[in-house]
Design an enzyme around this catalytic site. Structure first.
Site, short mmCIF file in Angstrom:
data_model
loop_
_atom_site.label_atom_id
_atom_site.label_comp_id
_atom_site.label_asym_id
_atom_site.label_seq_id
_atom_site.Cartn_x
_atom_site.Cartn_y
_atom_site.Cartn_z
N ALA A 16 0.82 -1.23 0.06
CA ALA A 16 -0.09 0.03 -0.02
C ALA A 16 0.75 1.22 -0.01
O ALA A 16 0.19 2.48 -0.03
CB ALA A 16 -0.76 -0.07 1.21
N ASP A 65 5.32 -7.60 5.90
CA ASP A 65 6.35 -8.10 4.77
C ASP A 65 5.57 -9.08 4.09
O ASP A 65 5.58 -10.41 4.70
CB ASP A 65 7.57 -8.32 5.18
CG ASP A 65 8.72 -8.71 4.02
OD1 ASP A 65 7.96 -8.78 2.92
OD2 ASP A 65 9.76 -8.87 4.24
N SER A 146 -1.08 -9.30 -13.75
CA SER A 146 -0.51 -8.87 -14.84
C SER A 146 -0.79 -9.64 -16.09
O SER A 146 -1.26 -10.72 -16.14
CB SER A 146 1.17 -8.74 -14.55
OG SER A 146 1.92 -8.65 -15.83
N TYR A 161 8.75 -14.02 -13.61
CA TYR A 161 7.95 -13.19 -13.11
C TYR A 161 6.34 -13.59 -13.87
O TYR A 161 5.54 -13.64 -13.14
CB TYR A 161 8.17 -11.58 -13.52
CG TYR A 161 6.95 -10.67 -13.27
CD1 TYR A 161 6.60 -10.36 -12.08
CD2 TYR A 161 6.22 -10.21 -14.74
CE1 TYR A 161 5.62 -9.24 -12.06
CE2 TYR A 161 5.18 -9.40 -14.22
CZ TYR A 161 4.98 -8.95 -13.22
OH TYR A 161 4.09 -8.16 -12.95
N LYS A 165 2.67 -14.82 -12.31
CA LYS A 165 1.83 -14.21 -12.38
C LYS A 165 0.67 -15.27 -13.20
O LYS A 165 -0.43 -15.12 -12.86
CB LYS A 165 1.75 -12.99 -13.33
CG LYS A 165 2.45 -11.91 -12.68
CD LYS A 165 1.80 -11.46 -11.30
CE LYS A 165 2.27 -10.29 -10.56
NZ LYS A 165 1.50 -9.72 -9.68
#
Length: 202
Positions: A16, A65, A146, A161, A165
């Site tokens: 955030a 975290d 994504s 990555y 996703k």
């Protein structure tokens, strides 16, 4: 009726402190929700609170975290103890280091999977268990994902990555089936973003 019906309800947003996560926090505050902004850089979440002090919603900055299960559990416990529990979860936290599959560092791969897959899954589990335990049947969970989860971009170093996703997409479908099997009306959804070659989400 849209988000307005959740005025006063508790929404937890991961990641955030900046970017998309900060924008989500601001939008929810403007609609009168009680927002828990979870981030490692908690001081940046507090800055949002100061900037939007006249918004109808209330913001609580909580250190957390997403790559650390103990940290996640502590954040959810704080929400339970102080606000009663989570009604909305926005899984926004994510990392996208450029790392090759042929000579990349294991620590980079692990961080991608710890944050984008395991952290998201732990947050989701804790939110669902909290909602089910309190009989909340109108809550919802949104994964910020994504387009890389649907098609691998040509940019070198994005395969791990993209794999993370794609996992998020599969996990969402699995979550939906799990909730249906429990007879729950908790809703789940996904919002896909584009990650530019520079690594900047868009």
């Amino acid at each position: 009726m849209g988000i307005e019906k959740y005025e006063g309800r508790v929404a937890l947003v991961t990641g955030a402190s900046a970017g998309i996560g900060a924008a989500i926090v601001q939008a929810l505050l403007k609609h009168g929700l009680t927002v828990v902004g979870m981030a490692r850089r908690v001081e940046k979440v507090k800055a949002i609170e100061l900037a939007l002090k006249d918004a109808p919603g209330k913001l609580y900055a909580v250190a957390g975290d997403v790559s650390d299960e103990a940290s996640i559990l502590a954040a959810f416990k704080w929400v339970k103890d102080n606000l009663g529990g989570v009604d909305i979860l926005i899984n926004n936290a994510g990392v996208f280091p450029i790392t090759s599959l042929t000579d990349g560092k294991t620590e980079d791969w692990k961080r991608i999977l710890d944050v984008n897959v395991l952290g998201l899954s732990i947050c989701t589990r804790e939110a669902v268990q909290d909602m089910l335990g309190r009989g909340v049947d109108d809550g919802f969970i949104i994964h910020i994902n994504s387009v890389a989860g649907h098609t691998l971009q040509l940019t070198d170093g994005k395969a791990m990555y993209a794999a993370s996703k794609h996992a998020v997409k599969v996990l969402l479908e699995g979550l939906r089936k799990d909730l249906v099997s429990k007879g729950s009306k908790i809703r789940v959804g996904v919002r896909d973003i584009i990650v530019l070659p520079t690594g900047t989400p868009f």
